[in-house]
Design an enzyme around this catalytic site. Structure first.
Site, PDB file in Angstrom:
ATOM      1  CG  HIS A  82      57.073  -2.027  60.113  1.00 24.80           C
ATOM      2  ND1 HIS A  82      58.317  -2.576  60.352  1.00 24.80           N
ATOM      3  CD2 HIS A  82      56.905  -2.065  58.764  1.00 24.80           C
ATOM      4  CE1 HIS A  82      58.875  -2.930  59.207  1.00 24.80           C
ATOM      5  NE2 HIS A  82      58.043  -2.633  58.226  1.00 24.80           N
ATOM      6  CG  HIS A  88      58.769   2.837  53.226  1.00 22.43           C
ATOM      7  ND1 HIS A  88      59.921   2.220  52.820  1.00 22.43           N
ATOM      8  CD2 HIS A  88      57.834   1.854  53.246  1.00 22.43           C
ATOM      9  CE1 HIS A  88      59.683   0.930  52.579  1.00 22.43           C
ATOM     10  NE2 HIS A  88      58.430   0.685  52.839  1.00 22.43           N
ATOM     11  CD  GLN A 100      55.137   0.252  55.938  1.00 24.87           C
ATOM     12  OE1 GLN A 100      55.795   0.524  56.933  1.00 24.87           O
ATOM     13  NE2 GLN A 100      55.657  -0.419  54.929  1.00 24.87           N
TER      14      GLN A 100
END
Ligand SMILES: *[C@@H]1O[C@H](CO)[C@@H](O)[C@H](O)[C@H]1NC(C)=O
Ligand SMILES: *[C@@H]1O[C@H](CO)[C@@H](O)[C@H](O)[C@H]1NC(C)=O
Ligand SMILES: *[C@@H]1O[C@H](CO)[C@@H](O)[C@H](O)[C@H]1NC(C)=O
Ligand SMILES: *[C@@H]1O[C@H](CO)[C@@H](O)[C@H](O)[C@H]1NC(C)=O
Length: 227
Positions: free
Chosen positions: A116, A60, A112
Protein backbone atom coordinates in the site's frame (compact mmCIF):
# COMPACT_ATOMS: atom_id res chain seq x y z
CA UNK A 1 -4.17 13.01 -43.75
CA UNK A 2 -4.29 10.46 -46.58
CA UNK A 3 -5.44 6.90 -46.34
CA UNK A 4 -1.84 5.75 -45.80
CA UNK A 5 -1.55 8.06 -42.78
CA UNK A 6 -4.78 6.63 -41.33
CA UNK A 7 -3.51 3.10 -41.69
CA UNK A 8 -0.46 3.99 -39.60
CA UNK A 9 -2.50 6.01 -37.06
CA UNK A 10 -4.88 3.23 -36.03
CA UNK A 11 -2.29 0.83 -34.59
CA UNK A 12 -0.43 3.79 -33.07
CA UNK A 13 -3.48 5.04 -31.15
CA UNK A 14 -4.19 1.47 -30.12
CA UNK A 15 -0.69 0.91 -28.71
CA UNK A 16 -0.80 4.25 -26.91
CA UNK A 17 -4.04 3.22 -25.20
CA UNK A 18 -2.47 -0.06 -24.15
CA UNK A 19 0.48 1.86 -22.73
CA UNK A 20 -1.56 4.47 -20.88
CA UNK A 21 -4.26 2.29 -19.29
CA UNK A 22 -2.06 0.37 -16.84
CA UNK A 23 -0.32 3.61 -15.83
CA UNK A 24 -3.61 5.31 -14.96
CA UNK A 25 -4.46 2.60 -12.43
CA UNK A 26 -1.37 3.58 -10.41
CA UNK A 27 -3.08 6.82 -9.29
CA UNK A 28 -5.49 7.12 -6.38
CA UNK A 29 -8.29 9.39 -5.14
CA UNK A 30 -8.13 9.19 -1.36
CA UNK A 31 -6.57 7.46 1.65
CA UNK A 32 -8.13 4.92 3.98
CA UNK A 33 -6.64 4.92 7.48
CA UNK A 34 -7.72 1.59 8.93
CA UNK A 35 -7.45 0.69 12.60
CA UNK A 36 -8.22 -2.73 14.03
CA UNK A 37 -9.66 -3.71 17.40
CA UNK A 38 -7.07 -6.10 18.78
CA UNK A 39 -9.33 -8.54 20.71
CA UNK A 40 -11.64 -8.91 17.68
CA UNK A 41 -8.66 -9.48 15.36
CA UNK A 42 -7.43 -12.26 17.63
CA UNK A 43 -10.87 -13.87 17.81
CA UNK A 44 -11.44 -13.71 14.07
CA UNK A 45 -8.07 -15.26 13.25
CA UNK A 46 -8.05 -19.03 12.64
CA UNK A 47 -4.93 -19.45 14.84
CA UNK A 48 -4.94 -17.76 18.26
CA UNK A 49 -2.75 -14.71 18.88
CA UNK A 50 0.52 -15.61 20.60
CA UNK A 51 0.18 -12.79 23.13
CA UNK A 52 -2.95 -11.42 24.79
CA UNK A 53 -4.38 -8.45 22.88
CA UNK A 54 -4.84 -4.99 24.37
CA UNK A 55 -8.32 -3.49 24.32
CA UNK A 56 -7.19 -0.92 21.75
CA UNK A 57 -7.72 0.07 18.16
CA UNK A 58 -4.26 0.07 16.60
CA UNK A 59 -3.15 0.66 13.04
CA UNK A 60 -3.75 -1.88 10.30
CA UNK A 61 -2.58 0.41 7.50
CA UNK A 62 -2.79 3.63 5.51
CA UNK A 63 -4.04 2.71 2.06
CA UNK A 64 -4.12 4.80 -1.15
CA UNK A 65 -7.52 3.97 -2.64
CA UNK A 66 -9.82 4.70 -5.57
CA UNK A 67 -13.49 5.72 -5.50
CA UNK A 68 -14.20 3.31 -8.34
CA UNK A 69 -11.78 0.42 -7.76
CA UNK A 70 -9.27 -1.09 -8.24
CA UNK A 71 -6.94 0.28 -5.59
CA UNK A 72 -3.26 0.59 -6.47
CA UNK A 73 -1.00 -2.00 -4.91
CA UNK A 74 2.50 -3.45 -4.87
CA UNK A 75 4.24 -0.32 -6.18
CA UNK A 76 7.50 -1.50 -4.59
CA UNK A 77 8.83 -5.00 -4.06
CA UNK A 78 12.09 -4.00 -2.37
CA UNK A 79 12.12 -5.51 1.15
CA UNK A 80 11.63 -2.91 3.88
CA UNK A 81 14.97 -1.85 5.37
CA UNK A 82 14.10 -1.87 9.07
CA UNK A 83 17.40 -0.16 9.98
CA UNK A 84 15.87 3.03 8.59
CA UNK A 85 13.06 2.78 11.15
CA UNK A 86 15.29 2.47 14.20
CA UNK A 87 14.44 5.96 15.52
CA UNK A 88 10.68 5.41 15.29
CA UNK A 89 10.51 1.68 16.00
CA UNK A 90 9.49 2.11 19.65
CA UNK A 91 6.55 4.33 18.67
CA UNK A 92 5.52 2.00 15.85
CA UNK A 93 5.45 -0.99 18.20
CA UNK A 94 2.80 0.82 20.26
CA UNK A 95 0.55 2.19 17.54
CA UNK A 96 1.12 -0.42 14.79
CA UNK A 97 1.84 -3.79 16.43
CA UNK A 98 1.63 -7.08 14.60
CA UNK A 99 -1.21 -8.22 16.84
CA UNK A 100 -1.00 -11.79 15.54
CA UNK A 101 2.72 -12.12 16.32
CA UNK A 102 4.39 -9.50 18.44
CA UNK A 103 7.81 -11.06 17.87
CA UNK A 104 7.68 -9.97 14.26
CA UNK A 105 6.35 -6.48 13.66
CA UNK A 106 8.72 -5.86 10.74
CA UNK A 107 7.07 -8.43 8.46
CA UNK A 108 3.68 -6.73 9.01
CA UNK A 109 5.13 -3.25 8.41
CA UNK A 110 7.00 -4.46 5.32
CA UNK A 111 3.82 -5.93 3.81
CA UNK A 112 1.89 -2.71 4.43
CA UNK A 113 4.67 -0.59 2.89
CA UNK A 114 5.15 -2.79 -0.19
CA UNK A 115 1.47 -3.41 -0.90
CA UNK A 116 0.00 0.00 0.00
CA UNK A 117 2.39 2.71 1.22
CA UNK A 118 4.70 2.53 -1.79
CA UNK A 119 1.72 3.58 -4.00
CA UNK A 120 1.15 6.80 -2.00
CA UNK A 121 3.25 9.22 -4.10
CA UNK A 122 3.29 12.20 -3.95
CA UNK A 123 1.67 12.47 -0.47
CA UNK A 124 3.99 9.70 0.76
CA UNK A 125 7.60 10.21 -0.31
CA UNK A 126 9.39 7.10 0.97
CA UNK A 127 9.14 4.34 3.55
CA UNK A 128 10.33 6.40 6.53
CA UNK A 129 7.85 9.12 5.57
CA UNK A 130 5.05 6.52 5.33
CA UNK A 131 5.59 5.34 8.90
CA UNK A 132 6.18 8.86 10.25
CA UNK A 133 2.97 10.04 8.60
CA UNK A 134 0.97 7.32 10.33
CA UNK A 135 2.53 8.14 13.71
CA UNK A 136 1.60 11.78 13.19
CA UNK A 137 -1.98 10.92 12.22
CA UNK A 138 -2.54 8.56 15.14
CA UNK A 139 -0.87 10.65 17.84
CA UNK A 140 -0.51 14.38 17.11
CA UNK A 141 -3.56 14.58 14.87
CA UNK A 142 -5.57 12.51 17.37
CA UNK A 143 -6.95 9.99 14.93
CA UNK A 144 -6.55 7.24 17.57
CA UNK A 145 -10.01 5.61 17.36
CA UNK A 146 -9.83 4.31 20.96
CA UNK A 147 -9.23 7.87 22.13
CA UNK A 148 -12.01 9.31 19.95
CA UNK A 149 -14.47 6.77 21.41
CA UNK A 150 -13.20 7.31 24.95
CA UNK A 151 -13.88 11.05 24.63
CA UNK A 152 -17.48 10.17 23.85
CA UNK A 153 -17.54 7.95 26.97
CA UNK A 154 -17.50 4.78 24.87
CA UNK A 155 -14.99 2.55 26.63
CA UNK A 156 -14.16 -1.07 25.70
CA UNK A 157 -16.32 -2.72 28.36
CA UNK A 158 -17.92 -5.41 26.25
CA UNK A 159 -21.32 -3.70 26.37
CA UNK A 160 -23.83 -3.84 23.57
CA UNK A 161 -23.50 -0.64 21.56
CA UNK A 162 -25.46 0.95 18.76
CA UNK A 163 -23.15 1.20 15.77
CA UNK A 164 -24.84 4.55 15.15
CA UNK A 165 -23.49 5.83 18.50
CA UNK A 166 -19.98 4.66 17.57
CA UNK A 167 -20.37 6.38 14.19
CA UNK A 168 -21.53 9.64 15.80
CA UNK A 169 -18.58 9.63 18.21
CA UNK A 170 -16.16 9.20 15.31
CA UNK A 171 -17.90 11.85 13.22
CA UNK A 172 -17.44 14.23 16.16
CA UNK A 173 -13.69 13.62 15.94
CA UNK A 174 -13.44 13.85 12.14
CA UNK A 175 -15.27 17.00 11.07
CA UNK A 176 -18.53 15.04 10.75
CA UNK A 177 -17.23 12.72 8.01
CA UNK A 178 -18.55 9.21 7.56
CA UNK A 179 -16.23 6.38 8.72
CA UNK A 180 -16.32 2.84 7.38
CA UNK A 181 -16.88 -0.19 9.60
CA UNK A 182 -15.96 -3.81 9.12
CA UNK A 183 -17.52 -6.48 11.30
CA UNK A 184 -16.91 -10.18 11.50
CA UNK A 185 -18.80 -13.08 12.97
CA UNK A 186 -16.68 -14.84 15.59
CA UNK A 187 -18.16 -17.72 17.49
CA UNK A 188 -21.80 -16.59 16.96
CA UNK A 189 -21.39 -12.93 17.94
CA UNK A 190 -20.63 -10.37 15.27
CA UNK A 191 -17.89 -8.00 16.38
CA UNK A 192 -16.53 -4.69 15.15
CA UNK A 193 -13.09 -5.55 13.79
CA UNK A 194 -12.03 -2.42 11.89
CA UNK A 195 -12.78 1.28 11.73
CA UNK A 196 -11.56 3.26 8.72
CA UNK A 197 -11.18 7.04 8.56
CA UNK A 198 -10.91 8.52 5.07
CA UNK A 199 -8.87 11.54 3.93
CA UNK A 200 -8.28 13.31 0.63
CA UNK A 201 -5.29 12.31 -1.49
CA UNK A 202 -3.08 14.99 0.12
CA UNK A 203 -3.97 13.87 3.67
CA UNK A 204 -5.18 17.42 4.31
CA UNK A 205 -8.80 16.83 5.31
CA UNK A 206 -11.22 14.08 6.21
CA UNK A 207 -13.78 12.98 3.61
CA UNK A 208 -16.84 10.73 3.81
CA UNK A 209 -15.58 7.19 3.20
CA UNK A 210 -16.66 6.04 -0.25
CA UNK A 211 -17.63 2.45 -1.04
CA UNK A 212 -19.29 1.30 2.20
CA UNK A 213 -19.52 -2.42 2.91
CA UNK A 214 -22.77 -3.48 1.25
CA UNK A 215 -25.69 -5.60 2.50
CA UNK A 216 -24.95 -9.22 1.68
CA UNK A 217 -21.25 -8.89 2.54
CA UNK A 218 -20.04 -11.09 5.44
CA UNK A 219 -18.31 -7.96 6.80
CA UNK A 220 -21.47 -5.84 7.11
CA UNK A 221 -22.09 -4.60 10.66
CA UNK A 222 -25.43 -5.25 12.38
CA UNK A 223 -27.18 -2.37 14.19
CA UNK A 224 -25.58 -3.36 17.49
CA UNK A 225 -22.15 -4.75 18.36
CA UNK A 226 -20.36 -5.53 21.63
CA UNK A 227 -17.53 -3.12 22.58
C1 LIG B 1 19.54 0.00 5.20
O1 LIG B 1 19.56 1.33 5.62
C2 LIG B 1 20.78 1.68 6.27
C3 LIG B 1 20.60 3.08 6.85
O2 LIG B 1 20.11 3.96 5.89
C4 LIG B 1 21.93 1.57 5.26
O3 LIG B 1 23.15 1.90 5.87
C5 LIG B 1 21.97 0.14 4.71
O4 LIG B 1 22.94 0.05 3.68
C6 LIG B 1 20.63 -0.28 4.16
N1 LIG B 1 20.66 -1.71 3.83
C7 LIG B 1 20.24 -2.17 2.67
C8 LIG B 1 20.28 -3.64 2.50
O5 LIG B 1 19.84 -1.43 1.76
C1 LIG C 1 -4.96 5.76 22.15
O1 LIG C 1 -6.08 5.98 22.98
C2 LIG C 1 -6.22 5.08 24.07
C3 LIG C 1 -7.54 5.39 24.77
O2 LIG C 1 -7.59 6.73 25.17
C4 LIG C 1 -5.02 5.23 25.00
O3 LIG C 1 -5.11 4.30 26.05
C5 LIG C 1 -3.73 4.99 24.19
O4 LIG C 1 -2.60 5.21 25.00
C6 LIG C 1 -3.67 5.92 23.00
N1 LIG C 1 -2.48 5.62 22.21
C7 LIG C 1 -1.56 6.54 21.93
C8 LIG C 1 -0.32 6.05 21.22
O5 LIG C 1 -1.69 7.72 22.20
C1 LIG D 1 -17.26 16.10 20.56
O1 LIG D 1 -15.95 16.67 20.44
C2 LIG D 1 -15.68 17.68 21.42
C3 LIG D 1 -14.33 18.27 21.06
O2 LIG D 1 -13.35 17.29 20.94
C4 LIG D 1 -15.69 17.05 22.80
O3 LIG D 1 -15.44 18.03 23.78
C5 LIG D 1 -17.06 16.43 23.04
O4 LIG D 1 -17.05 15.75 24.28
C6 LIG D 1 -17.40 15.46 21.93
N1 LIG D 1 -18.77 14.95 22.12
C7 LIG D 1 -19.10 13.70 21.85
C8 LIG D 1 -20.53 13.34 22.07
O5 LIG D 1 -18.32 12.87 21.41
C1 LIG E 1 -16.60 -19.71 21.71
O1 LIG E 1 -17.71 -19.96 22.55
C2 LIG E 1 -17.52 -21.06 23.43
C3 LIG E 1 -18.85 -21.31 24.16
O2 LIG E 1 -19.45 -20.12 24.60
C4 LIG E 1 -16.38 -20.71 24.37
O3 LIG E 1 -16.14 -21.79 25.27
C5 LIG E 1 -15.11 -20.44 23.57
O4 LIG E 1 -14.06 -20.03 24.42
C6 LIG E 1 -15.38 -19.36 22.54
N1 LIG E 1 -14.22 -19.25 21.67
C7 LIG E 1 -13.64 -18.06 21.43
C8 LIG E 1 -12.48 -18.12 20.49
O5 LIG E 1 -14.01 -17.01 21.90
Amino acid sequence: MGITGMIYMVPMVFSLTVLILPLSTVGFDYFQFTQQYQPAVCRSNPTPCKDPPDKLFTVHGLWPSNMNGPDPKDCSTTPLNSTKLKNIKAQLEIIWPNVLNRNDHVTFWGKQWNKHGSCGHPAITDEVNYFQTVIKMYTTQKQNVSEILSKAKIEPEGKTREVKDIENAIRNGTNNKKPKFKCQKNNRTTELVEVTLCSDSNLMQFINCPRPILPGSPYLCPAKVPY
